[in-house]
Design a protein around this motif. Sequence first.
Motif, PDB file in Angstrom:
ATOM      1  N   ASP A 418       0.824  -1.200   0.000  1.00  0.00           N
ATOM      2  CA  ASP A 418       0.000   0.000   0.000  1.00  0.00           C
ATOM      3  C   ASP A 418       0.865   1.260   0.000  1.00  0.00           C
ATOM      4  N   LYS A 419       0.375   2.286  -0.654  1.00  0.00           N
ATOM      5  CA  LYS A 419       0.962   3.624  -0.686  1.00  0.00           C
ATOM      6  C   LYS A 419       2.328   3.661  -1.347  1.00  0.00           C
ATOM      7  N   SER A 420       3.355   3.070  -0.700  1.00  0.00           N
ATOM      8  CA  SER A 420       4.735   3.252  -1.159  1.00  0.00           C
ATOM      9  C   SER A 420       5.057   2.462  -2.422  1.00  0.00           C
ATOM     10  N   CYS A 421       4.323   1.410  -2.712  1.00  0.00           N
ATOM     11  CA  CYS A 421       4.618   0.577  -3.879  1.00  0.00           C
ATOM     12  C   CYS A 421       3.844   1.090  -5.095  1.00  0.00           C
ATOM     13  N   ASP A 422       4.540   1.076  -6.211  1.00  0.00           N
ATOM     14  CA  ASP A 422       3.972   1.578  -7.460  1.00  0.00           C
ATOM     15  C   ASP A 422       3.515   0.402  -8.317  1.00  0.00           C
ATOM     16  N   TYR A 423       2.824   0.722  -9.397  1.00  0.00           N
ATOM     17  CA  TYR A 423       2.522  -0.290 -10.403  1.00  0.00           C
ATOM     18  C   TYR A 423       3.850  -0.750 -11.020  1.00  0.00           C
ATOM     19  N   TRP A 424       3.855  -1.965 -11.564  1.00  0.00           N
ATOM     20  CA  TRP A 424       5.119  -2.478 -12.112  1.00  0.00           C
ATOM     21  C   TRP A 424       4.829  -3.389 -13.297  1.00  0.00           C
ATOM     22  N   ASN A 425       5.801  -3.524 -14.174  1.00  0.00           N
ATOM     23  CA  ASN A 425       5.667  -4.368 -15.355  1.00  0.00           C
ATOM     24  C   ASN A 425       6.062  -5.810 -15.031  1.00  0.00           C
ATOM     25  N   LEU A 426       5.319  -6.741 -15.557  1.00  0.00           N
ATOM     26  CA  LEU A 426       5.606  -8.163 -15.310  1.00  0.00           C
ATOM     27  C   LEU A 426       6.961  -8.562 -15.898  1.00  0.00           C
ATOM     28  N   SER A 427       7.405  -7.869 -16.917  1.00  0.00           N
ATOM     29  CA  SER A 427       8.688  -8.223 -17.533  1.00  0.00           C
ATOM     30  C   SER A 427       9.864  -8.009 -16.588  1.00  0.00           C
ATOM     31  N   SER A 428       9.675  -7.227 -15.512  1.00  0.00           N
ATOM     32  CA  SER A 428      10.766  -7.026 -14.548  1.00  0.00           C
ATOM     33  C   SER A 428      11.058  -8.279 -13.746  1.00  0.00           C
ATOM     34  N   PHE A 648      -3.642 -17.012   1.008  1.00  0.00           N
ATOM     35  CA  PHE A 648      -4.614 -16.243   1.788  1.00  0.00           C
ATOM     36  C   PHE A 648      -4.316 -14.750   1.681  1.00  0.00           C
ATOM     37  N   VAL A 649      -3.990 -14.335   0.459  1.00  0.00           N
ATOM     38  CA  VAL A 649      -3.623 -12.936   0.242  1.00  0.00           C
ATOM     39  C   VAL A 649      -4.866 -12.067   0.053  1.00  0.00           C
ATOM     40  N   GLY A 650      -5.875 -12.624  -0.561  1.00  0.00           N
ATOM     41  CA  GLY A 650      -7.034 -11.829  -0.954  1.00  0.00           C
ATOM     42  C   GLY A 650      -6.851 -11.327  -2.376  1.00  0.00           C
ATOM     43  N   ARG A 651      -7.432 -10.170  -2.669  1.00  0.00           N
ATOM     44  CA  ARG A 651      -7.318  -9.570  -3.997  1.00  0.00           C
ATOM     45  C   ARG A 651      -7.221  -8.056  -3.843  1.00  0.00           C
ATOM     46  N   PRO A 652      -6.815  -7.388  -4.891  1.00  0.00           N
ATOM     47  CA  PRO A 652      -6.771  -5.921  -4.805  1.00  0.00           C
ATOM     48  C   PRO A 652      -8.127  -5.362  -4.410  1.00  0.00           C
ATOM     49  N   GLY A 653      -8.086  -4.431  -3.484  1.00  0.00           N
ATOM     50  CA  GLY A 653      -9.332  -3.850  -2.974  1.00  0.00           C
ATOM     51  C   GLY A 653      -9.895  -4.619  -1.801  1.00  0.00           C
ATOM     52  N   SER A 654      -9.433  -5.848  -1.584  1.00  0.00           N
ATOM     53  CA  SER A 654      -9.926  -6.661  -0.466  1.00  0.00           C
ATOM     54  C   SER A 654      -8.799  -7.585   0.014  1.00  0.00           C
ATOM     55  N   VAL A 856      -8.489   0.073 -10.968  1.00  0.00           N
ATOM     56  CA  VAL A 856      -7.721   0.757  -9.917  1.00  0.00           C
ATOM     57  C   VAL A 856      -8.551   1.802  -9.191  1.00  0.00           C
ATOM     58  N   SER A 857      -9.648   2.224  -9.794  1.00  0.00           N
ATOM     59  CA  SER A 857     -10.493   3.204  -9.101  1.00  0.00           C
ATOM     60  C   SER A 857     -11.196   2.595  -7.893  1.00  0.00           C
ATOM     61  N   GLN A 858     -11.185   1.280  -7.814  1.00  0.00           N
ATOM     62  CA  GLN A 858     -11.849   0.610  -6.698  1.00  0.00           C
ATOM     63  C   GLN A 858     -10.880   0.281  -5.547  1.00  0.00           C
ATOM     64  N   LEU A 859      -9.653   0.760  -5.636  1.00  0.00           N
ATOM     65  CA  LEU A 859      -8.719   0.604  -4.515  1.00  0.00           C
ATOM     66  C   LEU A 859      -9.227   1.375  -3.307  1.00  0.00           C
ATOM     67  N   LYS A 860      -8.978   0.858  -2.120  1.00  0.00           N
ATOM     68  CA  LYS A 860      -9.428   1.516  -0.901  1.00  0.00           C
ATOM     69  C   LYS A 860      -8.730   2.858  -0.736  1.00  0.00           C
ATOM     70  N   GLU A 861      -9.425   3.761  -0.100  1.00  0.00           N
ATOM     71  CA  GLU A 861      -8.877   5.094   0.113  1.00  0.00           C
ATOM     72  C   GLU A 861      -7.619   4.997   0.977  1.00  0.00           C
ATOM     73  N   GLY A 862      -6.564   5.623   0.519  1.00  0.00           N
ATOM     74  CA  GLY A 862      -5.299   5.632   1.259  1.00  0.00           C
ATOM     75  C   GLY A 862      -4.348   4.528   0.869  1.00  0.00           C
ATOM     76  N   THR A 863      -4.758   3.625  -0.014  1.00  0.00           N
ATOM     77  CA  THR A 863      -3.865   2.540  -0.431  1.00  0.00           C
ATOM     78  C   THR A 863      -3.320   2.748  -1.837  1.00  0.00           C
ATOM     79  N   GLN A 864      -3.743   3.803  -2.534  1.00  0.00           N
ATOM     80  CA  GLN A 864      -3.256   4.036  -3.881  1.00  0.00           C
ATOM     81  C   GLN A 864      -1.773   4.417  -3.842  1.00  0.00           C
ATOM     82  N   PRO A 865      -1.068   4.084  -4.923  1.00  0.00           N
ATOM     83  CA  PRO A 865       0.359   4.440  -4.979  1.00  0.00           C
ATOM     84  C   PRO A 865       0.541   5.958  -4.961  1.00  0.00           C
TER      85      PRO A 865
END
Length: 1003
Positions: A418-428, A648-654, A856-865
Amino acid sequence: MGTPHPLPYGQYIPLLPGSPRRLSPRTMVRGGQGPKHGQQCLQVPGPPAQRLQSSVPQGSGQASGGGSPPNSSVINNYLEASEPVSSEARVSRMHFHDNQRKVDYVLAYHYRKRGAHPGHGSPGHSLAIVSNGETGKDPQAGAPGDIELGPLDALEEERKEQREEFEHNLMEAGLELEKDLESKSQGSVFVRIHAPWQVLAREAEFLKIKVPTKKMYEIKSQGSIAKTFNKILHKLSAPLKPRVPEHSNSRMKNLSYPFSREKMYLYNIQDKDTFFDNATRSRIVHEILKRTTCSRANNTMGINSLIANNVYEAAYPLHDGEYDSPGDDMNDRKLLYQEWARYGVFYKFQPIDLIRKYFGEKIGLYFAWLGLYTSFLIPSSVIGIIVFLYGCATIEEDIPSKEMCDQQNAFTMCPLCDKSCDYWNLSSACGTARASHLFDNPATVFFSIFMALWATMFLENWKRLQMRLGYFWDLTGIEEEEEHSRPEYETKVREKMLKESNKSVVQKLGTSGTEAEDEDDEDKLTWKDRFPGYLMNFASILFMITLTFSIVFGVIVYRITTAAALSLNKATRSNVRVTVTATAVIINLVVILILDEIYGAVAKWLTKIEVPKTEQTFEERLILKAFLLKFVNAYSPIFYVAFFKGRFVGRPGSYVYVFDGYRMEECAPGGCLMELCIQLSIIMLGKQLIQNNIFEIGVPKLKKLFRKLKDETESEEAGSAHSKHPEQWDLDYSLEPYTGLTPEYMEMIIQFGFVTLFVASFPLAPVFALLNNVIEVRLDAKKFVTELRRPDAVRTKDIGIWFDILSGIGKFSVIINAFVIAVTSDFIPRLVYQYSYSHNGTLHGFVNHTLSFFNVSQLKEGTQPENSQFEQEVQFCRFKDYREPPWAPNPYEFSKQYWAVLSARLAFVIIFQNLVMFLSVLVDWMIPDIPTDISDQIKREKSLFVDFFLKEEHEKLRLTEEPARRSQSTGRHGRRSPAASPAPSGRSQPGSSMSSGSQHTSV
């Protein structure tokens, strides 16, 4: 010479002429006669009641030949211990000081005197310790030069009386003892024990020890093809065979039969001193020591109880001389060192027969098992290397890893935190994906099936080798020996009986004995007595397992928090996964090594609380507890990575959070199999390297150095001259005591689990196990030959409970590998995609198929990069899972593909398990437990023995009746009975008694 009788109190033990230091075993004064004129004697004072009397064996020239009854032995006593026997006068350091009676066992204890004044005495004179515990003076010694001894304190006096009674009981059992002189204020004393022939024969018959007879027969070879193959194999392996006598004539075998004093004519007894080897002699003495009682020590049974009560410090058989002595004189210990216990001979086979001869069957079976296990690792290592090389060769052809590394695909992945991590490319994550293919490829499925069958083949071959060794070592048909109770068990029973007796005194005053049915339970511990121990065991084991899981969870929290912390820093953000994985695995390794030592001690303590009755029961329960704790300790971090991480990670937004703001960790883009491989390899290699190099090599060397410095300090303080030429019992006393084979087996069993349980994720595990075991065999060999006291020879038919544990691990490995392939690897999802969803039957598009969409608009408030560095605005990010897209009627629900893959996973587990189990049972059925040639030889041996027995009986009858017929025909000397007729030299008559002029062997 007639049979001597015990020496009455108040009579004299004459001193040996020419050697005033010890009491003579040659002559004795009978009746009420005094000493002859000019003869030096030491009077045995008449002790009060309960004192011990001294008795004398017959001449030392016949000490080993027998002839004296069991109650006619003596402790040889020394008068001038400061004048040791010169090294030139000693023929062997394995014998009494008469150079004739062999030392079969040694008891050691530390004594302490109070009130002694060694400064007042002359070093040339001291006191003799007579077998009844009294002291006597050398008649030639001057009174002013004697050491004045003060009274012993109460504890030392009690222990001294217990030792005197125990040693007297040993003499009553027929053993002959030689004892050092207690000449200083404190020090160590060694009681040497010799078993004369009549005792050896009596105990060998009692223990049903099989010994070789006169009959030798040739072992039939197999068919012509097998015979030719064995000849070729024999020639090829000739350089690998150790140069020991046992390997020179393996085609001939002596017919063996349990020793019987009534059938002495069956055995080829050329020399009574060497008929029973040293290991058998020490085993016989040890059996006597175990069953000899001591009434002064609360009727304790055996030497183990006295050692537990600190009456004696140690009891051990002697090594066969020094292993590094200069010269050409060769003994079994030196031969084992040169041909087995050196790293320079790592390529040679083990001299299993010589190991068994020297250490006994139990240790011989361990090294035979270890040798077979190591040799079986060779084919599995070869297959494992081939599987790994296959992964290397096909890495460029792997379509999923190519798609992940393709920059044009540009799969934009959701943030990892959350917050500090950015989107990233799978090729990395290209490098991780390519590395995963080395271990996650179709060949690993084949290798898992192979290793399951390998484990079955190994166990079946071990059963066959065990039967073969049992045949050659005469273990077929041996009965389980009755075990004596442990000292702790006896103590608990005595405490219970004291309590019961106090209660019964009160109860019997008002009752008529109706509680008699409870008296049978007074002399044993019932489940009610053991219930507190069982409860403590259950609670402690549950606590230890919970502690292990808590530590694993603590490491998980460390991984999550460290990953979050490192993600905040741009400099460390790129290497977060590698840093966290490596440090976490090292922490796990250190914790495992520490807890291994703690759990070993805890398991021993818990087993003691249970108070098992016998040593075998104690050992089995200790093994089960230690294995359970160490199994959970060693494998719990690996189980977490294999089956729980990323589930047991869940999914983005949950997402699922451990603590506020800390998400559960996910698997790498290439899957968790690569991380499982890293975890398994570091823990396995770390345990082997650290435990072998530090615990098994470094710690014993430090202990040896410490003992050496301590011995040098004590010898300087004592100023003893004999330290320049130490006796064998002194050298052996300074070695480490033998504590059993449990640590050696446990180390290999845990390794066997690493090799079989998770082999689907690490095909190179057998290779590293093989390299470790090549060193381990020589390391254990060197430890047994050079650093440990000689263990007691123990006869056993198998490796006991360890085989059941191995069999259980082998069956459990089938289930684990099935789930590793089905759940942890991508093998099943790839198959499902290729045959159900692929347009052209290939894996093109597989990566896109396994990634779901998230708005990405459904990410919880405060968890966006924060401060996203992506060039274009991100609307949808991808995450690895089978879920419906945001535009579906049921967004983010599990898709049909998820249920199809899950069904395929479960189906694979069921099919894999049943297939491998069926093949294992088939292999088990096809390979008989008893080799055909061995079963044929056992049947042939029985018929050979019947013929041999009848022939010897007929020959004995003919030799017995021939003199009677000759006397009847001549009539010169009257009628002589067959029992009185002389028998040929070297042949004894069963049941005959020895007379003074008889040439027969009497037992």
